[in-house]
Design a protein around this motif. Structure first.
Motif, short mmCIF file in Angstrom:
data_model
loop_
_atom_site.label_atom_id
_atom_site.label_comp_id
_atom_site.label_asym_id
_atom_site.label_seq_id
_atom_site.Cartn_x
_atom_site.Cartn_y
_atom_site.Cartn_z
N GLU A 35 0.77 -1.10 0.14
CA GLU A 35 -0.04 0.15 0.05
C GLU A 35 0.93 1.46 0.01
O GLU A 35 0.62 2.24 -0.72
N SER A 183 -6.79 10.31 12.24
CA SER A 183 -7.51 11.33 11.53
C SER A 183 -8.37 12.04 12.73
O SER A 183 -8.76 13.08 12.57
N ASN A 191 -8.99 15.20 2.99
CA ASN A 191 -9.65 13.83 2.62
C ASN A 191 -9.01 12.80 3.34
O ASN A 191 -7.77 12.81 3.89
N MET A 192 -9.92 11.59 3.62
CA MET A 192 -9.05 10.47 4.15
C MET A 192 -9.46 9.12 3.76
O MET A 192 -10.79 9.22 3.15
N GLU A 193 -8.96 8.06 3.48
CA GLU A 193 -9.26 6.91 3.12
C GLU A 193 -8.62 5.73 4.17
O GLU A 193 -7.83 5.94 4.65
N ILE A 194 -9.51 4.64 4.10
CA ILE A 194 -8.93 3.43 4.98
C ILE A 194 -8.94 2.45 4.02
O ILE A 194 -9.80 1.92 3.26
N ILE A 195 -7.67 1.59 4.09
CA ILE A 195 -7.53 0.34 3.27
C ILE A 195 -7.18 -0.88 4.15
O ILE A 195 -6.41 -0.65 5.02
N GLU A 203 -4.64 3.85 7.19
CA GLU A 203 -5.26 4.96 7.05
C GLU A 203 -4.46 6.01 6.49
O GLU A 203 -3.31 6.17 6.82
#
Ligand SMILES: C[S@@+](CC[C@H](N)C(=O)[O-])C[C@H]1O[C@@H](n2cnc3c(N)ncnc32)[C@H](O)[C@@H]1O
Length: 207
Positions: A35, A183, A191-195, A203
């Motif tokens: 990632e 976050s 913006n934020m994303e979780i994988i 995060e």
């Protein structure tokens, strides 16, 4: 080895990187590295990668492959590190870092292998250091059944090596009961994303 970490209590950090323990954490680390590499494919304009809890240069290969400067933050190792252009280790806990320890440009802060758990009030320090355009990559244990079970096996191995077989349960339950999302502590982000997979949760926060 004398620890300079200001965290809540002392942890057996040396044993966390033993061969046996790392083998148990292999799938966590494979997902994390993939990632991180994927992030560099998406984010072309990063100038510096700041690896928190870097040892003597973890992920410097990714920095060199992507032509970005590497700064490791590591309070606990006294292994002599060979400084070279674009590679520097700051021998301090993250809690003591200031802008003077960092470089100009867009920073990617990497909290690898659950290091955020060991840092006191990381939100205060991040809010002080972050600038528009920076990115945070935070990697922790997934809290689902499989993640908890691999984490349990990992810490059992770490603490058995450290000759303190009873402590591991406390550490595992402290981690499970700690809010893992950075976050929540960041004042301004765009913006934020979780994988996540069954073992590792990433995060990514865009400032
Ligand atoms: C990456 S974490 C690994 C944690 C463990 N694998 C886990 O799953 O919880 C360990 C590294 O973080 C470093 N570390 C601990 N506290 C720190 C702090 N306050 N600031 C920066 N690095 C720290 C340790 O010295 C060690 O090299």
């Amino acid at each position: 080895m004398k620890s300079t970490v200001t965290s809540r209590k002392s942890y057996p950090f040396g044993s966390m990187f033993s061969e046996d323990a790392m083998l148990i954490a292999k799938d966590f680390l494979t997902h994390e590295k993939q990632e991180l590499k994927n992030l560099f494919v998406k984010e072309k304009d990063i100038d510096n990668i700041i690896v928190v809890g870097s040892g003597n240069g973890h992920y410097s290969d990714i920095a060199f492959n992507n032509n970005v400067k590497y700064i490791g933050i590591e309070p606990n190792y006294n292994v002599p590190t060979k400084e070279r252009e674009g590679f520097h280790i700051v021998k301090k806990p993250f809690e003591s870092i200031s802008h003077h320890d960092l470089s100009r440009g867009k920073n990617l802060f990497v909290f690898w292998f659950n290091v955020s758990f060991y840092i006191d009030n990381y939100g205060d320090k991040l809010n002080e250091l972050l600038r528009g355009g920076d990115v945070i990559f935070n990697s922790t244990w997934s809290r689902c059944k499989e993640g908890a079970s691999v984490m349990d096996a990992y810490f059992k191995q770490v603490y058995i090596k450290y000759h303190s077989p009873f402590e591991y349960k406390n550490t595992v339950s402290e981690i499970i009961n700690t809010q893992p999302l950075i976050s929540r502590k960041i004042k301004n982000y765009t913006n934020m994303e979780i994988i996540s997979n069954n073992i590792n949760t990433i995060e990514i926060i865009y400032i």
